[in-house]
Every structure is written in C-alpha cells, then in structure tokens.
Write an enzyme that holds these catalytic residues in place. Sequence first.
Site, PDB file in Angstrom:
ATOM      1  N   MET A 242      62.101 -23.958  30.952  1.00 50.17           N
ATOM      2  CA  MET A 242      62.913 -24.232  32.132  1.00 50.17           C
ATOM      3  C   MET A 242      64.133 -23.307  32.137  1.00 50.17           C
ATOM      4  O   MET A 242      64.507 -22.758  31.112  1.00 50.17           O
ATOM      5  CB  MET A 242      63.380 -25.700  32.075  1.00 50.17           C
TER       6      MET A 242
ATOM      7  N   SER B 206      26.645 -42.737   5.218  1.00 48.26           N
ATOM      8  CA  SER B 206      27.721 -41.762   5.323  1.00 48.26           C
ATOM      9  C   SER B 206      27.492 -41.007   6.621  1.00 48.26           C
ATOM     10  O   SER B 206      26.468 -40.342   6.786  1.00 48.26           O
ATOM     11  CB  SER B 206      27.687 -40.818   4.126  1.00 48.26           C
TER      12      SER B 206
ATOM     13  N   GLY C 123      62.443 -22.744  26.392  1.00 49.88           N
ATOM     14  CA  GLY C 123      62.141 -21.529  27.142  1.00 49.88           C
ATOM     15  C   GLY C 123      61.341 -21.750  28.399  1.00 49.88           C
ATOM     16  O   GLY C 123      61.097 -20.824  29.168  1.00 49.88           O
TER      17      GLY C 123
ATOM     18  N   THR D 249      29.284 -36.225  10.466  1.00 49.17           N
ATOM     19  CA  THR D 249      29.762 -36.030  11.839  1.00 49.17           C
ATOM     20  C   THR D 249      29.558 -34.614  12.349  1.00 49.17           C
ATOM     21  O   THR D 249      29.599 -34.389  13.555  1.00 49.17           O
ATOM     22  CB  THR D 249      31.238 -36.436  11.962  1.00 49.17           C
ATOM     23  N   ASN D 250      29.335 -33.638  11.464  1.00 52.46           N
ATOM     24  CA  ASN D 250      29.052 -32.292  11.981  1.00 52.46           C
ATOM     25  C   ASN D 250      27.736 -32.299  12.742  1.00 52.46           C
ATOM     26  O   ASN D 250      27.671 -31.908  13.908  1.00 52.46           O
ATOM     27  CB  ASN D 250      28.961 -31.276  10.831  1.00 52.46           C
TER      28      ASN D 250
ATOM     29  N   LYS E 187      67.310 -34.084  26.831  1.00 52.54           N
ATOM     30  CA  LYS E 187      68.665 -33.572  26.812  1.00 52.54           C
ATOM     31  C   LYS E 187      69.624 -34.579  27.463  1.00 52.54           C
ATOM     32  O   LYS E 187      70.669 -34.928  26.905  1.00 52.54           O
ATOM     33  CB  LYS E 187      68.699 -32.236  27.560  1.00 52.54           C
TER      34      LYS E 187
ATOM     35  N   GLU F 239      23.411 -39.053  10.770  1.00 51.51           N
ATOM     36  CA  GLU F 239      23.865 -37.801  11.364  1.00 51.51           C
ATOM     37  C   GLU F 239      23.052 -37.429  12.588  1.00 51.51           C
ATOM     38  O   GLU F 239      23.171 -36.336  13.124  1.00 51.51           O
ATOM     39  CB  GLU F 239      23.815 -36.683  10.328  1.00 51.51           C
TER      40      GLU F 239
ATOM     41  N   ARG G   7      26.744 -31.359  -2.059  1.00 50.65           N
ATOM     42  CA  ARG G   7      25.586 -30.689  -1.461  1.00 50.65           C
ATOM     43  C   ARG G   7      24.820 -29.937  -2.529  1.00 50.65           C
ATOM     44  O   ARG G   7      25.392 -29.093  -3.218  1.00 50.65           O
ATOM     45  CB  ARG G   7      26.060 -29.684  -0.397  1.00 50.65           C
TER      46      ARG G   7
ATOM     47  N   ARG H 150      69.230 -32.924  19.246  1.00 48.02           N
ATOM     48  CA  ARG H 150      67.837 -33.387  19.282  1.00 48.02           C
ATOM     49  C   ARG H 150      67.263 -33.337  17.863  1.00 48.02           C
ATOM     50  O   ARG H 150      67.864 -32.704  16.971  1.00 48.02           O
ATOM     51  CB  ARG H 150      67.010 -32.522  20.227  1.00 48.02           C
TER      52      ARG H 150
ATOM     53  N   ARG I  22      71.017 -27.534  34.204  1.00 48.40           N
ATOM     54  CA  ARG I  22      69.941 -27.303  33.221  1.00 48.40           C
ATOM     55  C   ARG I  22      68.828 -28.309  33.438  1.00 48.40           C
ATOM     56  O   ARG I  22      69.076 -29.450  33.800  1.00 48.40           O
ATOM     57  CB  ARG I  22      70.459 -27.477  31.798  1.00 48.40           C
TER      58      ARG I  22
ATOM     59  N   HIS J 270      27.591 -18.805   6.974  1.00 49.51           N
ATOM     60  CA  HIS J 270      27.525 -18.792   5.512  1.00 49.51           C
ATOM     61  C   HIS J 270      28.890 -18.482   4.914  1.00 49.51           C
ATOM     62  O   HIS J 270      29.369 -19.172   4.018  1.00 49.51           O
ATOM     63  CB  HIS J 270      26.485 -17.750   5.087  1.00 49.51           C
TER      64      HIS J 270
ATOM     65  N   CYS K 252      31.495 -38.044   6.089  1.00 51.66           N
ATOM     66  CA  CYS K 252      31.626 -36.879   5.229  1.00 51.66           C
ATOM     67  C   CYS K 252      31.533 -35.582   6.001  1.00 51.66           C
ATOM     68  O   CYS K 252      31.272 -34.547   5.432  1.00 51.66           O
ATOM     69  CB  CYS K 252      30.569 -36.917   4.124  1.00 51.66           C
TER      70      CYS K 252
ATOM     71  N   TYR L 115      35.622 -45.476   3.690  1.00 50.62           N
ATOM     72  CA  TYR L 115      36.283 -44.265   3.195  1.00 50.62           C
ATOM     73  C   TYR L 115      35.979 -43.075   4.098  1.00 50.62           C
ATOM     74  O   TYR L 115      35.052 -43.120   4.909  1.00 50.62           O
ATOM     75  CB  TYR L 115      35.846 -43.955   1.753  1.00 50.62           C
TER      76      TYR L 115
END
Lengths: 883, 883
Positions: A106, A771, A104, A774-775, A26, A752, A561, A339, A95, A455, A839, A859
Amino acid sequence: MGGYVYFFAKGCADGSAQMKNILGGKGANLAEMANLGIRVPPGLTISTQVCIFYSDKGSYPEGLDEEIRDNLRKIEQAVGKKFGDSENPLLLSVRSGARISMPGMMDTVLNLGLNDDTVKGLIKQTANERFAYDAYRRLIQMFGDVVLGIEREKFEKLIEEKKKSRQVKEDVQLGTQDLKELVGDFKELVKQETGQVFPEDPFRQLEMARDAVFASWNNKRAISYRQINKIPDHWGTAVNVQAMVFGNMGKDSYTGVGFTRNPATGVKELYGEYLVNAQGEDVVAGIRTPQSLSQLRRDNSRVYQELKEITERLEKHYRDVQDFEFTVEKNILYLLQTRTGKRTAQAAVKVGYDLVKENLINRQEALLRLDPAQLTQLLHPRIDPQAKVEVLARGLPASPGAATGIIVFTADRAVEVAGDGKKVILVRAETSPEDIHGMAVSQGILTSRGGMTSHAAVVARGMGKSCVAGCEAIKVDEKEEEFAVDGQVFREGDYITLDGTEGKVLKGKVPTLKPELTDEFRQIMKWANEVRTLGVRANADTPQDATLARQLGAEGIGLCRTEHMFFGEERLPFVQKVILAEDEGERTKALEKLKPMQKEDFKGILKEMEGLPVIIRLLDPPLHEFLPNREELLVEITKLKILGGNPEEIKAKEKLLQRVSDLREMNPMLGHRGCRLGITYPDVYRMQTRAVFEAAAELTIQGIKVIPEIMIPLVVEEKELAILRKDVEQIISEVMEENSIDFSYKIGTMIELPRAALCADEISRVADFFSFGTNDLTQTTFGFSRDDAEGKFLPAYIERKIFNDDPFQVLDQKGVGQLIKMGTVKGRASNPNLEIGICGEHGGEPSSVKFCHRIGLDYVSCSPYRIPIACLAAAQAKLEEAE
Amino acid sequence: MGGYVYFFAKGCADGSAQMKNILGGKGANLAEMANLGIRVPPGLTISTQVCIFYSDKGSYPEGLDEEIRDNLRKIEQAVGKKFGDSENPLLLSVRSGARISMPGMMDTVLNLGLNDDTVKGLIKQTANERFAYDAYRRLIQMFGDVVLGIEREKFEKLIEEKKKSRQVKEDVQLGTQDLKELVGDFKELVKQETGQVFPEDPFRQLEMARDAVFASWNNKRAISYRQINKIPDHWGTAVNVQAMVFGNMGKDSYTGVGFTRNPATGVKELYGEYLVNAQGEDVVAGIRTPQSLSQLRRDNSRVYQELKEITERLEKHYRDVQDFEFTVEKNILYLLQTRTGKRTAQAAVKVGYDLVKENLINRQEALLRLDPAQLTQLLHPRIDPQAKVEVLARGLPASPGAATGIIVFTADRAVEVAGDGKKVILVRAETSPEDIHGMAVSQGILTSRGGMTSHAAVVARGMGKSCVAGCEAIKVDEKEEEFAVDGQVFREGDYITLDGTEGKVLKGKVPTLKPELTDEFRQIMKWANEVRTLGVRANADTPQDATLARQLGAEGIGLCRTEHMFFGEERLPFVQKVILAEDEGERTKALEKLKPMQKEDFKGILKEMEGLPVIIRLLDPPLHEFLPNREELLVEITKLKILGGNPEEIKAKEKLLQRVSDLREMNPMLGHRGCRLGITYPDVYRMQTRAVFEAAAELTIQGIKVIPEIMIPLVVEEKELAILRKDVEQIISEVMEENSIDFSYKIGTMIELPRAALCADEISRVADFFSFGTNDLTQTTFGFSRDDAEGKFLPAYIERKIFNDDPFQVLDQKGVGQLIKMGTVKGRASNPNLEIGICGEHGGEPSSVKFCHRIGLDYVSCSPYRIPIACLAAAQAKLEEAE
C-alpha cells in the site's frame, strides 16, 4: 456517528488492539499505544468496512464525510493547528493499514494539506522556508505518484535536472529557491500528465488520498500479494490519517525503525537503525546509510532511554517482540507504529524460550507461536543470509539444505574427485540406481529432469542430501560433460551451490551455515513432546537414517522401504537374476544370495531402534524398475545390428529387451507392483520376511528387544491381505521354531488406494495396523501421476487458484482426507485394536499432521529431518483442540 | 426318522420340486414327477445335508443307515423285488444330483446289487443270460471306475482284447461266455489295481457307491466347475438311489433324451433322440448313432404319444421347456429325469414369447427368465454351431462377433484387397491411428499385443467389428508378412476366422450365421421398455453408430467421444500441428482447419439423434497419443545418424523427438489429459464447443430439434469445472447471438476419479449432469491400469478367487459402487435437478445395470450393440425390485 471513523491521541482512543479487523493492524496498534499513554501523532482511522463498501459500490456510506470532519477537528484540537489554515496549518499523513501487515503493498502520502497558501503558514510555524518548500515538493511528488499515478521517475528526473543545473550532487544541497522552482515544475508535470491542475484544496487532497488508498486494495500488486499469502479479498484495508511529525526538522530530529530483540538471533537488545534530520522515505530510498540505534544511545541518551522504556513496555504489553517505527521531532519522541516482529527460525526458538523464562508467556503460547515449517531451517545447512548470490536457475526443491562443491557429471567421477578430499555436486539429466555410489559421496545432486518423486529426489531425501531436481533451464550434455544455462557454460571443476530448500542453483561457492540444535530448541521440543498425544515415527531405510531419526525424537519407524536396499551396487545383479530367471531353481538361487544382505540391513535397523516398533514394507515398485532402460537397449541393439556387432551379444541383448518389454507397463504406478507381486511371485516376500525375522531372532538371542512389523503394500481387498498374511505367518513361525524363540510382531497394510479406504471394514479384519500411504492415495484419488502433474499442469492449477496448495505437499483434507477419515472409522469399527498412522510425505507437513491428530490417528511417520516439525505441529494440534 | 432320506415312487413321494436345496435338482424333480403320477423307477434320495456332514466330519449322521434300509424296503415293495436276493434281485442305480445341474461333473453307477449269486436271479427274472452277464460286467466296470478309481481304459482294453480274440468288432457281437469271462477278467483287474476283491455284498456296494458320490463333490473336476460357475462349496450334492429299469431288454426297450421344444430354435416340437435296446451310457459312448424321436413316432406311436403327453404335461406343470431322460423297458415308459431345458439365445427369445402367448407365463416372467448377457449372440454374426472348427489360439474377446476372411498384414493391403471385393482380416502386432482406414474395410481385426482397451479393441468395438486382441500365441512378423502359431505359418491369402465373442482364432473359412432380429425379439424388447424406468443411451462417436443405436432403442447418446474424430487420416496432420505449434498463430490456424471437420461430425450425429439428447465429451486423451511413437523415432534417428542420413531430416526428426519426449508421461492415464488440457490449452475446447454449437445452430435453422450437451472429462474440483463451464458458455452465447437463435443445452461432467465422487456436493453446483466414467473410476479406485492388469495379474486374481469378476467387466459394487452411490447422493443433495448416468463399459453389463437402477441413476449408456442387454437388465431390475 456511523462508527466508520475512529479517533486516537496520546491517552485516549476510540479503538484498541483488539479491533484489527476493522482498524487494520496499524490503526489498531496506534489506538492501543494511545490508550497506553504513549505519544503518537494524533489521528483518525477510517475502518476497513468503508473499504469493502467502496470496493462493492464505488461510493461511500452516508455520513462518512461528516464523521471524518468531526474527527479531523479533534486532531486539530489535539495539536493546536488547523487543516488548510494559512497561518498555522495542520499537515497530515495518509497511510493504508490492512488487518495483517502487507509490506510495500500500500502507498503513503505525507504532508497533506500544503498548498501555495498554507506553505506560508508552515514557514511561519517552522521559521524554515527551505524545509517548508521541501515538504511541499515532497507532497506533490508523493501525491502525483500514489494518488495520480504519475511515474515516480518523472519527478526524479526533474530533481536530477535541477541538481545538474545547480551543479550539485545531493538533494540536500538544493536551496530554497531550487525547491520553490521544483514545486512549480512538479505542478506543471501534474498538469501535463493528468490534464488537471494539482488540487490546492486540502480537503480535496484528503479525499483523493483516501480514495487512492481504498483503490489500491485492488491494484495488481495487492491482489497478487493476497493470492500468494492467501489473504481473503473481503478483509479490506483501513486508512490512517495522522498529524504530521517531522524527523527532518534539524539535528535534534530523527526517524528510525527497530526491534525489541534481535530478529536474526533472538538476543534481547534494542536493535535497529535511524537517520538524523530525515523523513521515513529517506531510509527507504537508501540515499544515506542509517546508523545503528547504539549510536543514538551515545548521541542522545535521553531519547534513547525513552525509546527503550516505551518499546520494552510495548513488548511486555503485547507479550512478544515488537517491530516499531518512530520519529523524533525536535527531541520529542513519537511512536508511528508497532507490530509483532518477524524473525528467523533461530530467533523464533530463542525468543519463545526466553519469553517463557521471563514469565511473559507460558509454554503453550510459546509452542503455538512457532511456525513448524520454519524449523526446517534449523535442521539443514542453509545459505548464509548475508551472502551475495547469483541465481543461475530454479528447479524443484527436491531435498532441503544448502550444498557447495565442484561440478562432476558422472557417479564414477564423483567418487574419484570426492576421494581426493574435494566436495562435489553431481549433475545429471536424471539419476538412476547405477548412480547411487556417486550420490552417496556428493554434497548435493542437481538434475535437469524428473519431479519430486524422481529417483534423484527420493534418494537424496533418504540420504539427507540437498537436491534440486527437474531444473529444466539447465541443459546437461552428459557426453561433453558440461551444462549450459542462460548463455553460460559450466564444466567439471566449476563451483556451484545448491539451495535445495528453495530449489535454487547458485553460481560459485556461496558460504553456507551449518545447522545447530541449540539448548533452547531441545527444550522447546521437550515441551512439545510433553503436550502432544499423536505419535511421531520416522521413514527410514538404513541404520544411518534410523540413528538420525532416533536422535531427532522418532518413536519408531513407520516406514522402512525395502526396495532401496535392492538398488545397491552389489545387489542389483541378483535382483535382476530373480526377475530374469527362467525357472524356479534359478530364481531361488538368486533370492538366496540376496537374503543375507537384506538380513544385515534389517539387523542394523532393528538394533538401532531397540525397544521401538519398526514397520518394514515388503517390495513395492514394479519389477522393471530394476532392469536396464528399454529405450537405451533399443538404440544399442539398432546400432549393433547396423554396425555388424557380435551376433551372440545381439541375441543376448534382444533376449533381455524381450524380457524388459514383457515387463513394461503403460502406467507402472497402477501396474504389477506391491502385493500384486506378492501374490504372483510369492518367493520374494517369503525371502524378505525370512530376512527380517532371522535378523530379529539373532538380536533377540543377543538380548536386544526388537519389535518387527511387516507391512504389505497396495492392498485393495481383504483376501489379498489374508493370503499374504498367511504366507508371512508361516515363515515367521518357521523362523521362531528354528530358533526356539518367541517375540511379538504385527502384520498390517498400507492404505494407499481408494478402494482400500472404502473397504477398510473388511481389510481391518486381517490387519493389525493400517498406514495411510498418502502419496499414492493422493495420486489415485486425484488421478494425478505426481511425476507428470508437478512438471506439467499442477503449477497452472495453483496459479489459477483451482487448488490452494500442491496436494502432494499439503494433504487434501477435502478429498483424500475424507477417505482417510472413512478408512479410520471403518477400520476401527471392525477391529477396535487397529493401530493407524500415515507414512506419506504429508506426515511431516504441519497442517496435515494437525489433521491426523484431529481425526484420531495414532501416529504420523515422516523423514527424519521432519520429525521436529511433526512433533511441534502435533503439540499445536493438541493445544488448539483444547482451545 | 432323521429326515435324511426321501422316498419316491409313482403317485407318492416324500419330497417335491420345491426341495431342490436338500434333494438336489434331480431328486426334487423325481419326487415331483412321482407326485404327479408319472411313472419313475421307485427310489430314495439321500439329502445334500448328509454330503455337507460327510465333507465336514468324514462320517455320517447317526441313524442314516437305518433310514436308508427302511426306504430301500419301500423300493423293494414298490417293484416286488428284493435287494441282494438270489431269486428275484432288486438292482439299483446310484446317481449324484446337486442343487443345480452340473453335467459331467458327478458319476453314476448302474446295476448295483449284482454278484455271482444275484446274477443268477437276474437270469431267472429275464430269461436272458447274456443280458445278465452284460449287466454284471457293466457294474464292475462302472464301479471300478467311479468308486474304486481304476482307469476306465483298463477295462476297455480287456474288452478290446476279448473282441480281438473273438475276431469281432462290436460289443454286441460278444457272446454270453465272453461276457462271463470278462466278469472274471474285470474282477481280476480290480484285485490287481486295488489289492482288494470286488465287493460281492450288495449292501457294501451301495455304501461304497454312496461314499464315492459324496467324495466326488470334492474331486478336482467338481471343485473347478464350481469355481468357474460360482457355485458355493456348502451346497453339497444329494444321492439318488433308484430301482434299475433297462432300455436294453430287447427291441421293445429304448433309452433316450429330449426337449419339449427345439433348444436351438425354440420351435414347439418334441425334439430328441433315442437308441433301441441300449442303456444310457451307450448314448454317451457314441458307439451307435441315435435316432431322432420322429422315428419313434413311426416305430412305436403308442410309446411316442405317451412320452409326448407326459412331457407336455411336465412343461405345463413347470411352465418352461423341459429337458428329459427316459427309458422304455419292454414297452413300459419310465421318466428318469426332467429339468429346465438349456437353450440358445434365439430359442430363449422365441420360447419366452410363445409361453406368454400360450398363457403359460406372463410378460414379467418372460423378461425375468431371459439372460441379458446371452442377447449378445443375437446381435452379432456368430460361428455356425454346426461347424467343425480348429482353434488356432485364444486371445482377448475384444469386440464380439464372428468374421471370416483372408489375412492381410497392413492397412494399405487391407484397402487394396478389400477393393477387389474380397473379405479380409487385418492382422497386426498392434494397431495405431494410422491403421484406421484398413480397419474400416476389414471384417475383423486380430492383434498379438494389447488389452481390452488397446487401440484395436476400442476402435473395433466402436466400428462394431469383430476383434481378438492380445493373442500372444500368434507371433506376427510384420516385415515378412506372416504369422506363426503352434508350428503353422500363415501368410496373406490364407483364410482365418475370428470369434470375437469368445476370443478365439479359428483356422480356415468357418461358416458364420448372420444376426437376425426376429419379431419375437422386438416384442420382448418392447415389453422390457414398458417395464423399465432406467433410461438407456448409447456410446456413439459417428453418425453410423448413432443410426444403429437409435435402431436398437437408444434414448439418446450418453457419450460421444470427440478424440476418435481426431484420428482420421486427413485430420491427424492438423491435430499434430496443433500440438507442435510453436506460437499461438500457428495453433489457431491448425484449429481453424479442424473445426469444419468436427462440425460436420457433430451435424451428422445431432441430426441422427433428432429430438434426443447428445452428450459430447470434449477432448480427453493425453496429447502424445496423437504423435508418432517415440521409440520408433529413436531407432529411426539412430539409424539415420549411423548411415549418414540427410542432416536436415535428422534435425527435423530430432526436433519432433524432443517434442514427443516433452509430452511423454510416466503414467499417461494419470497425466496431462481431460479437463487439464482444457485448462492449459483452452483453445482446443473452445474450437470443439464452437463446432458443436455451430452444427446445432445450422440444424436448428433447418427446423431440426437438437439437444446438444457438453461433457467436461476428468474433473476433480468444482473450480475446474466452473472455469471451463464459463468458457464454454461464452462460446455458446456467441454462436447463438451470431445466428440469432436460442435452444436449450446442458453442461456437465464425468465423474471418473475418486475425488470427484467424494466432492460431488461441490461439483454438482456447477454441473447440469454427472456421467460416471466407470472405466477410469475403476482404474483409480483399484489403482489398476487396465492395460497392464488384464494381461498381467488380474487373471491370477480371478483364478485365486481374490475377485469374483474382472472389475473392468462387472462393476465392483463394493468399492467403486460405493463411490458411485456417494457421488449420486451428494450430487443430488446440492443440485436436486442433477441428471445422473454412467457411460463406462459397465453400462451394458447386466448386474451393473441393475445396480444403477437400484441406486437411482437416471440412465446407463453403452455401446449400441449392448443396448438390448441394458434394456432387458433394466426391466429385470425393476421387476426384481417389485418382488
């Protein structure tokens, strides 16, 4: 001068928009507007460094008071009034203003400087006694609330009593005497509540207000806002002290807020609302309904035009949509704040595109300004933001999008009711492969159990359907076909609405908006695609998915899959036969039944992706996932035995139970699955490979160019992959020979498990591609079972800031990312031609996509609906790299 | 000369003992003996390189035949006979000989060079027609079997028929004519079986025998032996061709084998056996019972003395126990072979010690020669090697040692029967915490289900009891209290014997030998301790364990698991109350009940370990492990409902089921456990910390020096540990203040998840020590659930040589080891004072211990019985490093 206080007034300011870190947003924008020659109430900003000093030491830096006084004098000169003067008093607003907007969080105090003495001066200035006393009581009320911590309601109660005693309804109906009396009453309240009298000394008022602003940086609301929004504690807030201007000085005075473009649609128009003869807090209080700015144009076109010109200038200056506040005091326009305007995804896209066309920004800037995550809103139906909703419960946002329909409790009913042309929502405790036909015809799925990888969640995401999972507040009674939530009971035929993006269950039929891909959106995605160097592929298991993925810009399939194909209604019996087979012959026969079905699947997908690579992952999950539930079998057998069931049936079921028990695992995630099945039951992988390449051969013969690639899951050791690669190559060369054709293909693996990344230099010797899954990699690197963690301890971990994010949603760059980097470097070291992607679900999460770009992956692959997100994030990563 | 063939005869040899790689063990030692002037039958060795050449190309290197012929001539000269000569024929033996001894794997042919012509020469030489024809028929028989692949039984059958027709029982009773006829019969058999006549040409015989030896390198038995013993395929075997000498030339001829020291006890004595008038294969055939060498001393002291002198010389020369073969032909002694003698663990220890005392070797050599893994035999009861056993079934070697007793099927019966003073073996499908009292009184535990980390296995190892787990061949019917195996049924009262070291179940009461720690053993352990620099601690959960650990040389406790204390009969109800508590008050009350019990446990352990560090790990397993089995509850409730049980009971059980279901996890190994419980249920860790430090305080006040250290399990992130460390420190300072004392302590963490190792630089900032939990680290690095992998796919992986070892037994240095190294380097980088050890089961496995030494860990911690193994391995690692 110690440099802690910065003065500003129209035409001159110590600060500028560049100084947000020390002036707050501000304060910096006020200084900028002043420099631009825009009329702002003159004022001073106490820098954020003072806040940090005060937070750390509980005191102020030396010389601060003097600096404040010096600058206060400048304000007095600028407005020709004097702070605390009983003839011509200067009134001030105080202010807060942190580096980024914290709406909201401050608190504000207006009319500072009034006391029993100066109020008389105000009466003289304004010739309006009622206004003066109204201002005075407002000061005490705000000061009491914000600075002294007295509950706001206690003041309101006194006003209510006064109105009652005067038999009036509105504040404005109170007269001068009433307000005067209220000033006395308020002061009495202050004394009662705090044991101290209201400070009459204007300088004391200012000190106390300043202290309160700085103290409020560490109030509970502020701390929790910072936690949620990840704002560092050490940023601090600035304090802005400005000369008061009044929108409540009569019919020629206004207060209002606005945007330079419509924040919902992005259309270029002065958009906003205002109140005549009112102060800012009246808008907030919602006592009177504000009018649209188009009304101002009609009523006071001069002021309107001035506002339009100034805000357009501001937009040009800042080169972005502005969200501004203004006050008009007796026809004189003051800007109080400007802003960057917040906007919807729709507006963000349109504004970005338009600003480029208007030559205000270039394409790169347009791309960098968009929030990739926000794009989700554009790709799924969403709850109409105008709609009134009643939230029944919250669950996991398992699959995005909004869906409305009538409740059904079984997959079969879903099919029947949907067959009558009705929209249905399938509600289950949890879903299983037997429910797939019901899920396919439903608008959305709601489950009371299961996590983000249950699932229901996985299948719904795959189908692109809205899903709220693990909504434990909902007690589903499947036998009675009803669910209870919060005292209400819902039965078949009742309407509910799901917001899968937010994980909310809403009561009744809530209007939803369809996604629409505008030309602006397509154009911006084109720009993103021109910029990015990271490839983007899709995780897609069906020809439908593949079509969608291609439409949304996928450059191939990074993960197909094959197990989901096994869950199909007409296939599961054969899958079960494969598993339960007592001898080789029986198994071969069942596999022979499955092969043509798999082949058709692959043909559809390969055809859709003509000319693009399609990575097909061979069977991954443990076998018991395809078998009946063990506990249900146990209970069934117990019942049959007690009730004297048919001995043959009992025997058969016991045999089945035995096999299910044999296959049961303590930790199926770490069990007999993936390539471990490939090693121990080689026939399944052989059948799948044959199905893929027979499909590829048929298409090739038809003249369709296909690029099939086989991915072996869950490898930890070079020899595993070498054995399976040999097996797969054997089948491929057989198929090619049988069909007298030849086409190129690749064989690669998922990385993995930590060991695969650690030994990537060996594994890459027998892989054409990696590939990163990452899960699973996140699960094993952390030792977190996603199904268990997300429902049990992970929320507590995020709440306690042990983690900033759920590592299953945002890639953990520190730990998991380290393995990915290591795997990439090692993999390429021994195989420079290795193609590398990811993936997991992280492939569609912006910060994770950027990480993948930075470490040089080829990728990312993500669910079709996340492709635009990934494309944009990849483009941003490229641009950020250049910076 | 191409250098493929090496000649040797008494006093001169082309090779030496150093040349095992190309001459094989037998050939090199024959050369060495020849060089030492010891009488050996002159001969030649065809090198292992020829075997590899032959394996690769199916042909021989150029010039080989010439080389063989040249050296054959030397043999002829040495013995004064001529190969293939009909007057004075030279006969040859052909034997294989690989780099290391592969007993029974390779085949031998004797008497080579005989044919219808040369047999006459042999008759002339020996003036013994019967002997000559016996030699001839032996040649055809061996040649037929080994070279031509005709089943041995077919020859035996012809002999049997001959004996029948002559109405005699023994081979020696057959006359010359009989043997002559047998030669004819055998030749006929050869022709029938192979379609070829028996080769009369001695040179052709020699070629064929040589080819057969080389071919046998790749026969099934040899390949499988190499796989099991990890012998590389490219080593190859040599062929030894020697002049025949005959132990069957009459009463003054013998054949025998022996050791320079007793291989079972290590006592220094000429130990062995021999046969008069016999050939080597007669000993193997077992037709006649050989006599002890002490008999030879009495019967022919001159030969005995010569044998003694020569073999003592050999022992001195080789500086180790020798295992030798000899033949005496007409009072002339020939050594046929010498090699390092295999020995029991007992003998190995005694021999090592004695050789040092005799100044034959130094202490370092003594230490390096011992096989650390073999020491297990010394520390547990073992099956008497003399005993005749019937193996009923094989299971997992879950806890070492032998145990005999009568079978019981329930823990309660175990207590009753053991109370009568009888030894019992507890047999269960699987054990659970409710069986602990029964396990405690049993000699051993046998289960038909569960792996190396099943409840039975873990508890038995902790108790130091023999256990065979997961013995699936045994079908336990707990209701009928019997088990069936291989058609036999066993009931309470029947005796069985367990060999937990080997994983065998034996029928009946088999004699066992108690472990005895000899002075030699203690002395050798002392030497090891003087050498090693790696610390060795124990994993111990009870004061009894601690005592044993200290006796066996532990320098502290590296892992004291507190959860086993929770399984105690009188504790479990309170543990369950903690878990099922509906409010804070109830939970606090139950924890208060548990605290004094835990405190007593810790007092006992800390006292036992006075002056040494004791690392206590706070609660680790998921909570549901302490609750009743969900499936049993389900079945129970189903039954109660159908049979109309008490509604109150049903309700209570359903409530319990609900809670058990709430706590159930898909993958408990990756679930809500370890420090995750510490974060979400902080009271449990607080109670445990208080119990530890109140115990420590009381002991300190009594003047006992204690060094308690708290270990937080399953950390993945610095903040987790920081939060819990603060909690723990708070409790410690409270306890110290309450008791007005002060003593040093440490707080550290287990590194058992990949992310902890990857982020060790951060975690070590708030840790005083790291302890690598290699069991869990192996599980997550590989993505293998041990419980599932060892029963399902791991055996196939080892069989297919995907892995050389079970990574749960032998540390995977490539993958898991990489993380350990990384964690060590990173951990020390930010905290140079960090103490680092490992406490998984690998801490007692020799190659893993050596790895820990090499990467610079401070200590390993293992189960008490493995401490000597770890100490020896650590000493060897230090010595190997110096080399």
